[in-house]
Design an enzyme around this catalytic site. Structure first.
Site, PDB file in Angstrom:
ATOM      1  N   SER B  22      37.962 -38.022  14.822  1.00  0.00           N
ATOM      2  CA  SER B  22      36.712 -37.271  14.768  1.00  0.00           C
ATOM      3  C   SER B  22      36.877 -35.940  15.488  1.00  0.00           C
ATOM      4  O   SER B  22      37.646 -35.823  16.443  1.00  0.00           O
ATOM      5  CB  SER B  22      35.601 -38.100  15.420  1.00  0.00           C
ATOM      6  OG  SER B  22      34.955 -37.396  16.453  1.00  0.00           O
ATOM      7  N   ALA B  25      31.844 -31.345  18.920  1.00  0.00           N
ATOM      8  CA  ALA B  25      31.678 -29.979  19.420  1.00  0.00           C
ATOM      9  C   ALA B  25      32.642 -29.703  20.570  1.00  0.00           C
ATOM     10  O   ALA B  25      33.144 -28.599  20.718  1.00  0.00           O
ATOM     11  CB  ALA B  25      30.245 -29.793  19.895  1.00  0.00           C
ATOM     12  N   GLU B  26      32.892 -30.722  21.363  1.00  0.00           N
ATOM     13  CA  GLU B  26      33.651 -30.482  22.580  1.00  0.00           C
ATOM     14  C   GLU B  26      35.048 -31.063  22.550  1.00  0.00           C
ATOM     15  O   GLU B  26      35.944 -30.584  23.240  1.00  0.00           O
ATOM     16  CB  GLU B  26      32.879 -31.116  23.749  1.00  0.00           C
ATOM     17  CG  GLU B  26      33.034 -30.381  25.030  1.00  0.00           C
ATOM     18  CD  GLU B  26      32.691 -31.257  26.221  1.00  0.00           C
ATOM     19  OE1 GLU B  26      33.131 -30.910  27.307  1.00  0.00           O
ATOM     20  OE2 GLU B  26      32.008 -32.282  26.049  1.00  0.00           O
ATOM     21  N   ALA B  27      35.228 -32.118  21.758  1.00  0.00           N
ATOM     22  CA  ALA B  27      36.500 -32.837  21.846  1.00  0.00           C
ATOM     23  C   ALA B  27      37.020 -33.251  20.477  1.00  0.00           C
ATOM     24  O   ALA B  27      36.267 -33.391  19.517  1.00  0.00           O
ATOM     25  CB  ALA B  27      36.319 -34.067  22.724  1.00  0.00           C
ATOM     26  N   LEU B  28      38.328 -33.443  20.447  1.00  0.00           N
ATOM     27  CA  LEU B  28      38.970 -33.999  19.275  1.00  0.00           C
ATOM     28  C   LEU B  28      39.395 -35.417  19.664  1.00  0.00           C
ATOM     29  O   LEU B  28      39.944 -35.610  20.748  1.00  0.00           O
ATOM     30  CB  LEU B  28      40.199 -33.144  18.954  1.00  0.00           C
ATOM     31  CG  LEU B  28      40.689 -33.125  17.523  1.00  0.00           C
ATOM     32  CD1 LEU B  28      39.600 -32.609  16.590  1.00  0.00           C
ATOM     33  CD2 LEU B  28      41.914 -32.220  17.399  1.00  0.00           C
ATOM     34  N   VAL B  29      39.090 -36.379  18.807  1.00  0.00           N
ATOM     35  CA  VAL B  29      39.441 -37.758  19.125  1.00  0.00           C
ATOM     36  C   VAL B  29      40.534 -38.223  18.178  1.00  0.00           C
ATOM     37  O   VAL B  29      40.409 -38.079  16.959  1.00  0.00           O
ATOM     38  CB  VAL B  29      38.200 -38.677  19.053  1.00  0.00           C
ATOM     39  CG1 VAL B  29      38.590 -40.136  19.232  1.00  0.00           C
ATOM     40  CG2 VAL B  29      37.181 -38.277  20.122  1.00  0.00           C
ATOM     41  N   LYS B  55      41.149 -38.918  23.697  1.00  0.00           N
ATOM     42  CA  LYS B  55      40.093 -37.914  23.582  1.00  0.00           C
ATOM     43  C   LYS B  55      40.598 -36.634  24.233  1.00  0.00           C
ATOM     44  O   LYS B  55      40.961 -36.626  25.413  1.00  0.00           O
ATOM     45  CB  LYS B  55      38.817 -38.425  24.275  1.00  0.00           C
ATOM     46  CG  LYS B  55      37.613 -37.484  24.092  1.00  0.00           C
ATOM     47  CD  LYS B  55      36.300 -38.188  24.383  1.00  0.00           C
ATOM     48  CE  LYS B  55      35.110 -37.250  24.221  1.00  0.00           C
ATOM     49  NZ  LYS B  55      33.824 -37.942  24.332  1.00  0.00           N
ATOM     50  N   ASP B 168      23.640 -39.289  25.780  1.00  0.00           N
ATOM     51  CA  ASP B 168      23.821 -38.977  24.357  1.00  0.00           C
ATOM     52  C   ASP B 168      23.797 -40.270  23.541  1.00  0.00           C
ATOM     53  O   ASP B 168      24.733 -40.575  22.801  1.00  0.00           O
ATOM     54  CB  ASP B 168      25.154 -38.227  24.168  1.00  0.00           C
ATOM     55  CG  ASP B 168      25.298 -37.605  22.791  1.00  0.00           C
ATOM     56  OD1 ASP B 168      24.287 -37.520  22.051  1.00  0.00           O
ATOM     57  OD2 ASP B 168      26.420 -37.214  22.426  1.00  0.00           O
TER      58      ASP B 168
HETATM   59  N1  ATP Z   1      37.232 -46.163  22.484  1.00  0.00           N
HETATM   60  C1  ATP Z   1      37.014 -45.942  21.187  1.00  0.00           C
HETATM   61  N2  ATP Z   1      37.297 -46.897  20.272  1.00  0.00           N
HETATM   62  C2  ATP Z   1      37.106 -46.680  18.957  1.00  0.00           C
HETATM   63  N3  ATP Z   1      36.616 -45.536  18.443  1.00  0.00           N
HETATM   64  C3  ATP Z   1      36.310 -44.542  19.286  1.00  0.00           C
HETATM   65  C4  ATP Z   1      36.482 -44.688  20.693  1.00  0.00           C
HETATM   66  N4  ATP Z   1      36.104 -43.546  21.289  1.00  0.00           N
HETATM   67  C5  ATP Z   1      35.706 -42.717  20.299  1.00  0.00           C
HETATM   68  N5  ATP Z   1      35.829 -43.306  19.085  1.00  0.00           N
HETATM   69  C6  ATP Z   1      35.473 -42.704  17.788  1.00  0.00           C
HETATM   70  O1  ATP Z   1      35.534 -41.293  17.896  1.00  0.00           O
HETATM   71  C7  ATP Z   1      34.230 -40.706  17.709  1.00  0.00           C
HETATM   72  C8  ATP Z   1      34.035 -39.530  18.640  1.00  0.00           C
HETATM   73  O2  ATP Z   1      34.150 -39.948  19.977  1.00  0.00           O
HETATM   74  P1  ATP Z   1      33.202 -39.346  21.097  1.00  0.00           P
HETATM   75  O3  ATP Z   1      31.800 -39.573  20.692  1.00  0.00           O
HETATM   76  O4  ATP Z   1      33.634 -39.862  22.412  1.00  0.00           O
HETATM   77  O5  ATP Z   1      33.607 -37.818  21.002  1.00  0.00           O
HETATM   78  P2  ATP Z   1      32.678 -36.515  21.017  1.00  0.00           P
HETATM   79  O6  ATP Z   1      33.583 -35.376  20.782  1.00  0.00           O
HETATM   80  O7  ATP Z   1      31.859 -36.534  22.221  1.00  0.00           O
HETATM   81  O8  ATP Z   1      31.846 -36.729  19.736  1.00  0.00           O
HETATM   82  P3  ATP Z   1      30.486 -36.066  19.304  1.00  0.00           P
HETATM   83  O9  ATP Z   1      30.434 -34.691  19.900  1.00  0.00           O
HETATM   84  O10 ATP Z   1      30.637 -36.103  17.821  1.00  0.00           O
HETATM   85  O11 ATP Z   1      29.456 -37.008  19.846  1.00  0.00           O
HETATM   86  C9  ATP Z   1      33.261 -41.849  17.946  1.00  0.00           C
HETATM   87  O12 ATP Z   1      32.059 -41.659  17.263  1.00  0.00           O
HETATM   88  C10 ATP Z   1      34.030 -43.048  17.418  1.00  0.00           C
HETATM   89  O13 ATP Z   1      33.945 -43.103  16.021  1.00  0.00           O
HETATM   90 MG    MG Z   2      30.019 -39.010  20.128  1.00  0.00          MG
END
Ligand code: ATP
Ligand code: MG
Lengths: 188, 272
Positions: B22, B25-29, B55, B168
């Site tokens: 994913s 806005a702030e991170a790439l996962v 992350k 959030d």
């Molecule tokens: N520990 C985990 N196990 C499985 N999937 C995860 C995990 N952490 C994150 N993900 C997947 O990655 C996505 C993005 O993670 P996260 O919400 O922490 O990032 P974010 O950059 O803050 O996202 P956003 O800004 O879209 O809310 C999650 O919605 C989920 O689908």
């Molecule tokens: Mg998220």
């Protein structure tokens, strides 16, 4: 007997690990004094097993130490001490040596040596048992061994886990998770 | 754009296969099959010992580099600490594996199990998947769904009773993991906006955000879903564990605030 492993991000740093039991306390006192006088023959990381709950826990500390070494952000003077420091949840190097280093009351000793990139193969590790006298035994270090040797009350005290919301006695997995986060977050 | 950031991450994480899960806005996962320091699965004390999540908060070119480094470092540390605090409280959340705060990297356990359609088992994906089944009318409001919402409400209550605010709460930041008995258990993720507060206002806003998220993404059954959530939230406050710790007093204060927050929300939407 020893194991050799590497971490994917740091393929050039080879980690050698041995484990000895039945080490006499005068032998441990001697090792301690040699470490204090920085005898080159004792250029290893020596650990007691009182506060180590699993291999994952042990490796998480070695990993953080090698990461710090590779980013040039070590806090300790040597990588051997950096490993000890990164197993500790307490942000004090002397304290971590006291808890995790050679302890003359703990006859189980883990010896680690990290060969850094470019360092020649170290023959000395094959003869590591020569640093020990008496009836010591070299054994394989496993998760079961660590979990059977950890001193739970002391482990919980050092990692400040007496107030953790844990069901029953907790499993090795549960304690590993808590110890790993404490090590990874120490000083941050 | 993403390619460039993936290349940056790959430079920080050499020899680690990365696949993008994913981009927020702030991170790439990312997802990866490689553990940073344990090579054999038998050494890894995690519910999933073969998949891990990374992350990564990349540098933001529009911020001053020095300030950017500080922000990345402090947010990364704050998120990892929040996760660690949750494990200490036994509140289901991803397990911390390692953190490289300078580079904005958190390595954590993978939670949940992909759904039958291959998607991540978030509450959102699961409810949408149920809606698409033939028998959706009964599936969407079944006992299983009710249990899930009660469980989520209870989880949020536990968080709030420990003076922690998620910040959030959406249906994608809640993952579902099937336990040994086949029961779905909720797992909280994404603590990028989390904070510590005992104020009823902060707790009420946390609940309100989730209520709105449920309304907008799962509107057909949102009323009953939100009812279940609040029931789970209530029950935990009045449970044996928390009753003696001012659970009922805190509950009354927060719910009263929630009503105010809803009213403010309605006024704001009326003004456009
Ligand atoms: N520990 C985990 N196990 C499985 N999937 C995860 C995990 N952490 C994150 N993900 C997947 O990655 C996505 C993005 O993670 P996260 O919400 O922490 O990032 P974010 O950059 O803050 O996202 P956003 O800004 O879209 O809310 C999650 O919605 C989920 O689908
Ligand atoms: Mg998220």
């Amino acid at each position: 007997m020893y194991q050799v492993f590497t971490f994917p991000q740091f393929p050039e740093e080879r980690i050698f690990l041995s484990y000895f039991t039945n080490v006499a306390s005068d032998n441990l006192e001697h090792i301690k004094s040699q470490l204090i006088s920085a005898n080159k023959e004792y250029d290893y990381c020596f650990l007691n097993t009182n506060h180590l709950v699993s291999l994952e826990h042990l490796r998480s500390g070695i990993y953080r130490a090698i990461s710090n070494y590779s980013n040039s952000s070590m806090k300790a003077k040597t990588l051997n001490t950096e490993i000890i420091f990164n197993l500790s949840p307490v942000n004090n190097i002397m304290d971590s040596i006291k808890r995790f280093g050679v302890d003359s009351n703990c006859s189980n000793v883990i010896v680690i040596k990290v060969l850094k990139a470019g360092e020649p193969e170290d023959e000395s590790f094959k003869n590591i048992s020569e640093l020990f006298t008496g009836e010591v035994e070299s054994k394989e270090l496993t998760d079961n061994v660590l979990f059977s040797l950890v001193d739970m009350p002391r482990f919980k005290k050092v990692y400040k886990l007496n107030d953790a919301a844990i069901q029953g006695d907790g499993t090795q997995g549960v304690w590993t998770r808590l110890a790993v986060s404490a090590c990874q977050l120490r000083g941050l | 754009m993403t390619d460039h950031i993936v290349a940056q991450a790959q430079k920080i994480l050499p020899n680690i296969p990365l696949s993008v899960v994913s981009q927020g806005a702030e991170a790439l996962v990312f997802q990866t099959g490689t553990h940073p320091y344990c090579s054999e699965e038998s050494l890894i004390h995690l519910s999933n010992a073969s998949t891990f999540i990374i992350k990564y908060r990349p540098p933001k070119p529009y911020r001053h580099p020095k300030i950017d480094k500080q922000i990345t470092k402090s947010r990364t540390i704050a998120e990892a600490k929040f996760m660690s605090k949750l494990s200490k409280l036994s509140i289901p959340s991803p397990d911390l594996i390692s953190i490289d705060s300078i580079n904005g990297v958190i390595w954590m356990g993978y939670k949940g199990k992909p759904l039958a359609n291959g998607e991540i088992s978030s509450l959102k994906n699961w409810l949408w998947w149920l809606e698409k089944q033939d028998d959706s009318a009964s599936l969407c409001v079944s006992d299983v769904v009710e249990k899930v919402f009660l469980n989520i409400g209870a989880l949020i209550a536990k968080l709030h009773l420990n003076e922690m605010i998620h910040g959030d709460l959406t249906s994608s930041n809640i993952l579902l993991e099937e336990n040994h008995d086949g029961v779905f258990e909720a797992v909280l993720i994404d603590f990028g906006l989390s904070s510590y507060s005992g104020l009823p206002e902060d707790k009420a806003v946390d609940l309100y955000v989730l209520e709105r998220a449920v309304l907008s993404t799962h509107s057909v059954h949102s009323e009953i879903y939100n009812e279940w959530l609040l029931k789970g939230y209530n029950d935990m406050h009045l449970s044996k564990e928390f009753k003696s710790k001012q659970g009922s007093k805190k509950l009354v204060e927060t719910i009263k605030r929630l009503e105010d927050v809803r009213l403010r929300g309605r006024k704001r939407s009326m003004l456009g």
